[in-house]
Scaffold this motif. Structure first.
Motif, PDB file in Angstrom:
ATOM      1  N   LEU A   1       3.570  -3.473  -2.625  1.00 16.84           N
ATOM      2  CA  LEU A   1       2.316  -2.559  -2.712  1.00 16.84           C
ATOM      3  C   LEU A   1       2.676  -2.728  -4.725  1.00 16.84           C
ATOM      4  CD1 LEU A   1      -0.094  -2.131  -1.458  1.00 16.84           C
ATOM      5  CD2 LEU A   1       0.330   0.070  -1.282  1.00 16.84           C
ATOM      6  N   GLY A   2       1.786  -3.173  -5.219  1.00 19.07           N
ATOM      7  CA  GLY A   2       1.520  -3.161  -6.456  1.00 19.07           C
ATOM      8  C   GLY A   2       0.116  -3.141  -7.228  1.00 19.07           C
ATOM      9  N   ILE A   3       0.201  -2.822  -8.315  1.00 18.60           N
ATOM     10  CA  ILE A   3      -0.950  -2.252  -8.945  1.00 18.60           C
ATOM     11  C   ILE A   3      -0.668  -2.629 -10.965  1.00 18.60           C
ATOM     12  CG2 ILE A   3      -1.506  -0.084  -9.383  1.00 18.60           C
ATOM     13  CD1 ILE A   3      -4.525  -1.005  -8.683  1.00 18.60           C
ATOM     14  N   ARG A   4      -1.429  -3.190 -11.100  1.00 21.70           N
ATOM     15  CA  ARG A   4      -1.784  -3.676 -12.922  1.00 21.70           C
ATOM     16  C   ARG A   4      -2.675  -2.946 -13.574  1.00 21.70           C
ATOM     17  NH1 ARG A   4      -1.352  -8.321 -14.058  1.00 21.70           N
ATOM     18  NH2 ARG A   4      -0.428  -9.085 -11.987  1.00 21.70           N
ATOM     19  N   PHE A   5      -2.707  -2.140 -14.551  1.00 17.86           N
ATOM     20  CA  PHE A   5      -3.574  -2.060 -14.943  1.00 17.86           C
ATOM     21  C   PHE A   5      -3.711  -2.150 -16.930  1.00 17.86           C
ATOM     22  CE2 PHE A   5      -3.101   1.879 -12.084  1.00 17.86           C
ATOM     23  CZ  PHE A   5      -4.948   1.861 -11.447  1.00 17.86           C
ATOM     24  N   GLY A   6      -4.314  -3.505 -17.188  1.00 15.65           N
ATOM     25  CA  GLY A   6      -4.251  -5.057 -17.939  1.00 15.65           C
ATOM     26  C   GLY A   6      -2.364  -4.816 -18.402  1.00 15.65           C
ATOM     27  N   GLY A   7      -1.796  -4.188 -19.050  1.00 13.57           N
ATOM     28  CA  GLY A   7      -0.116  -4.667 -19.281  1.00 13.57           C
ATOM     29  C   GLY A   7       0.802  -3.331 -19.086  1.00 13.57           C
ATOM     30  N   LEU A   8       0.247  -2.328 -18.329  1.00 10.59           N
ATOM     31  CA  LEU A   8       0.538  -1.286 -18.066  1.00 10.59           C
ATOM     32  C   LEU A   8       0.896  -1.065 -16.121  1.00 10.59           C
ATOM     33  CD1 LEU A   8       2.213   1.770 -17.588  1.00 10.59           C
ATOM     34  CD2 LEU A   8      -0.551   1.927 -16.790  1.00 10.59           C
ATOM     35  N   VAL A   9       2.184  -1.817 -15.702  1.00 14.30           N
ATOM     36  CA  VAL A   9       2.509  -2.012 -14.064  1.00 14.30           C
ATOM     37  C   VAL A   9       2.428  -0.546 -13.413  1.00 14.30           C
ATOM     38  CG1 VAL A   9       4.113  -2.913 -12.103  1.00 14.30           C
ATOM     39  CG2 VAL A   9       4.008  -3.875 -14.502  1.00 14.30           C
ATOM     40  N   ALA A  10       1.599   0.083 -13.196  1.00 14.16           N
ATOM     41  CA  ALA A  10       1.876   1.640 -12.149  1.00 14.16           C
ATOM     42  C   ALA A  10       2.329   1.602 -11.512  1.00 14.16           C
ATOM     43  CB  ALA A  10       0.125   1.861 -11.800  1.00 14.16           C
ATOM     44  N   LEU A  11       2.170   0.320 -10.200  1.00 15.25           N
ATOM     45  CA  LEU A  11       3.134   0.508  -9.726  1.00 15.25           C
ATOM     46  C   LEU A  11       3.477  -0.564  -8.735  1.00 15.25           C
ATOM     47  CD1 LEU A  11       3.237   2.921  -7.670  1.00 15.25           C
ATOM     48  CD2 LEU A  11       1.735   2.222  -5.728  1.00 15.25           C
TER      49      LEU A  11
ATOM     50  N   ALA B   1       4.303   8.951 -12.651  1.00 17.71           N
ATOM     51  CA  ALA B   1       4.912   7.809 -11.503  1.00 17.71           C
ATOM     52  C   ALA B   1       4.270   6.710 -11.322  1.00 17.71           C
ATOM     53  CB  ALA B   1       6.205   8.851 -10.839  1.00 17.71           C
ATOM     54  N   GLY B   2       2.938   7.372 -10.302  1.00 19.29           N
ATOM     55  CA  GLY B   2       2.437   6.572  -9.968  1.00 19.29           C
ATOM     56  C   GLY B   2       2.080   6.901  -8.712  1.00 19.29           C
ATOM     57  N   LYS B   3       1.786   8.051  -8.226  1.00 20.87           N
ATOM     58  CA  LYS B   3       2.707   8.879  -6.861  1.00 20.87           C
ATOM     59  C   LYS B   3       0.759   9.112  -6.490  1.00 20.87           C
ATOM     60  CE  LYS B   3       3.920  12.664  -8.380  1.00 20.87           C
ATOM     61  NZ  LYS B   3       4.081  12.445  -9.990  1.00 20.87           N
ATOM     62  N   SER B   4      -0.554   9.433  -7.823  1.00 24.74           N
ATOM     63  CA  SER B   4      -1.832  10.018  -6.998  1.00 24.74           C
ATOM     64  C   SER B   4      -2.274   7.786  -6.941  1.00 24.74           C
ATOM     65  CB  SER B   4      -2.892   9.824  -8.127  1.00 24.74           C
ATOM     66  OG  SER B   4      -1.927  11.584  -8.466  1.00 24.74           O
ATOM     67  N   THR B   5      -2.100   7.319  -7.469  1.00 29.01           N
ATOM     68  CA  THR B   5      -2.265   5.779  -8.017  1.00 29.01           C
ATOM     69  C   THR B   5      -1.544   5.094  -6.069  1.00 29.01           C
ATOM     70  OG1 THR B   5      -1.703   5.452 -10.066  1.00 29.01           O
ATOM     71  CG2 THR B   5      -1.735   3.161  -8.065  1.00 29.01           C
ATOM     72  N   LEU B   6      -0.515   5.270  -5.727  1.00 33.50           N
ATOM     73  CA  LEU B   6       0.029   4.980  -4.870  1.00 33.50           C
ATOM     74  C   LEU B   6      -1.245   5.908  -3.312  1.00 33.50           C
ATOM     75  CD1 LEU B   6       2.293   3.917  -3.175  1.00 33.50           C
ATOM     76  CD2 LEU B   6       3.139   6.214  -2.511  1.00 33.50           C
ATOM     77  N   PHE B   7      -1.625   6.896  -3.808  1.00 34.59           N
ATOM     78  CA  PHE B   7      -2.809   7.167  -2.640  1.00 34.59           C
ATOM     79  C   PHE B   7      -3.846   6.189  -3.070  1.00 34.59           C
ATOM     80  CE2 PHE B   7      -2.086  11.485  -1.734  1.00 34.59           C
ATOM     81  CZ  PHE B   7       0.031  11.246  -0.688  1.00 34.59           C
ATOM     82  N   ASN B   8      -4.374   6.315  -4.017  1.00 36.09           N
ATOM     83  CA  ASN B   8      -5.690   5.772  -4.808  1.00 36.09           C
ATOM     84  C   ASN B   8      -5.293   4.159  -3.608  1.00 36.09           C
ATOM     85  OD1 ASN B   8      -7.160   7.479  -5.559  1.00 36.09           O
ATOM     86  ND2 ASN B   8      -6.216   6.866  -7.676  1.00 36.09           N
TER      87      ASN B   8
ATOM     88  N   GLY C   1       6.789   3.979 -11.697  1.00 35.33           N
ATOM     89  CA  GLY C   1       5.667   3.162 -10.974  1.00 35.33           C
ATOM     90  C   GLY C   1       6.591   2.583  -9.635  1.00 35.33           C
ATOM     91  N   LYS C   2       8.033   2.598  -9.513  1.00 32.30           N
ATOM     92  CA  LYS C   2       8.999   1.953  -8.376  1.00 32.30           C
ATOM     93  C   LYS C   2       9.250   3.134  -7.713  1.00 32.30           C
ATOM     94  CE  LYS C   2      11.095  -1.807 -11.273  1.00 32.30           C
ATOM     95  NZ  LYS C   2       9.858  -2.128 -11.766  1.00 32.30           N
ATOM     96  N   LYS C   3      10.053   2.702  -6.284  1.00 33.92           N
ATOM     97  CA  LYS C   3      10.976   3.260  -5.477  1.00 33.92           C
ATOM     98  C   LYS C   3      11.951   3.815  -6.166  1.00 33.92           C
ATOM     99  CE  LYS C   3      11.097   3.007  -1.055  1.00 33.92           C
ATOM    100  NZ  LYS C   3      11.136   2.551   0.912  1.00 33.92           N
ATOM    101  N   ILE C   4      12.513   4.796  -6.175  1.00 29.93           N
ATOM    102  CA  ILE C   4      14.014   4.535  -6.860  1.00 29.93           C
ATOM    103  C   ILE C   4      14.672   5.647  -5.251  1.00 29.93           C
ATOM    104  CG2 ILE C   4      13.268   4.523  -9.101  1.00 29.93           C
ATOM    105  CD1 ILE C   4      14.589   7.851  -8.803  1.00 29.93           C
ATOM    106  N   ALA C   5      14.283   5.801  -4.803  1.00 35.84           N
ATOM    107  CA  ALA C   5      14.928   6.153  -3.778  1.00 35.84           C
ATOM    108  C   ALA C   5      14.286   6.990  -2.307  1.00 35.84           C
ATOM    109  CB  ALA C   5      16.294   7.592  -3.790  1.00 35.84           C
ATOM    110  N   GLU C   6      14.853   7.380  -1.097  1.00 40.35           N
ATOM    111  CA  GLU C   6      14.733   7.454   0.422  1.00 40.35           C
ATOM    112  C   GLU C   6      15.484   9.047   0.488  1.00 40.35           C
ATOM    113  OE1 GLU C   6      12.153   4.521   1.637  1.00 40.35           O
ATOM    114  OE2 GLU C   6      11.480   6.119   3.568  1.00 40.35           O
TER     115      GLU C   6
END
Ligand SMILES: Nc1ncnc2c1ncn2[C@@H]1O[C@H](COP(=O)(O)OP(=O)(O)OP(=O)(O)O)[C@@H](O)[C@H]1O
Ligand SMILES: [Mg+2]
Length: 263
Positions: A11-21, A42-49, A233-238
């Protein structure tokens, strides 16, 4: 293996030049609590959106119980069983506490303006049933909120507002509830009460899962089954919090924020 409740793939989204997720994979099992942590921006709320259909992803997929829901409008995703609260409280301040819960049922009830005009008795019965159910939900969350159910929501202190938002989310009969920083503005006692509320709601609603964005590391240390760390914007650990917090890349992401070290 059972079907996951929620599955995000690439899952990913770009806003113009910014890779938010960027290419986030995540699986949520039924009856579990997952906490999403990560620095500001980091992109947490964007993930919810993305999950709730407020934004359309530019890449990747979202599946609920195996069914694709990627790119569906927000009200359709809500009707499928994903409810949420927002980072800043969104109650109808002038409406009663009870009415704020009833609003959460919208999407499930059949009464519309036309029915209300043409079949008043039918729509009144439905409204009465909604009010009765809203009372049951409130009682399940807090005796005090129930006792104050006819008072306007605007008078509630922060902790009770959060509680009421969870009650409103429950009113949609969700399979998954997303909470965006539920403990913000709470002191230690309120946060402990919030955790107890979430556990009680889980016990009362078999199969229900929570996805929670949190900055309060005491909550993150205690409550979830799984912790996911997002950075740039990246998952770095789980994994479990005790393991995740030791990872150098997680420490690095929080450098200057101190939150993880002090938990
Ligand atoms: N609609 C948008 N248009 C442009 N950029 C956006 C939009 N929504 C989010 N962003 C950007 O995406 C990035 C991630 O924002 P997001 O709100 O998801 O962060 P967050 O992890 O929730 O942060 P916080 O902990 O401060 O709430 C930020 O750089 C933000 O400015
Ligand atoms: Mg946020």
């Amino acid at each position: 293996m059972t079907t996951p409740l929620l599955k995000l793939s690439g899952l990913g989204i770009r806003f113009g030049g910014l890779v938010a997720l960027d290419a986030v994979d995540l699986t949520v099992a039924p009856s579990t609590i997952t906490c999403i942590i990560g620095p500001n921006g980091a992109g947490k709320s964007t993930l919810f959106n993305l999950i709730t259909g407020i934004y359309r992803p530019t890449s990747g997929t979202v599946a609920l119980q195996g069914d694709p829901i990627t790119g569906l409008p927000a009200h359709r995703i809500a009707a499928r069983g994903i409810a949420r609260t927002f980072q800043s409280s969104r109650l109808f301040e002038d409406l009663s506490i009870l009415d704020n819960v009833i609003i959460g049922m919208h999407g499930r009830t059949r009464t519309d303006v036309l029915t209300a005009l043409l079949r008043p008795a039918k729509s009144r019965r439905e409204l009465e049933a909604c009010a009765a159910e809203a009372e049951t939900i409130l009682r399940g969350i807090s005796d005090e909120l129930f006792a104050r159910r006819y008072q306007p929501a605007g008078i509630l202190p922060q902790a009770d507002r959060r509680r009421l938002e969870i009650a409103r989310a429950l009113a949609s009969h969700p399979k998954l509830i997303l909470l965006d920083e539920p403990s913000s503005g709470m002191d230690d006692r309120d946060t402990a009460a919030l955790m107890a509320d979430i556990r009680r709601v889980m016990a009362d609603n078999p199969g229900l899962s929570f996805l929670i964005i949190e900055h309060d590391m005491r909550l993150v240390a205690e409550l979830p089954d799984n912790v996911v760390v997002i950075d740039y914007g990246k998952k770095i650990a789980e994994g479990d919090f005790a393991t995740v917090r030791q990872l150098p890349r997680v420490q690095q992401a929080y450098l200057g924020q101190k939150a993880v070290e002090h938990a």
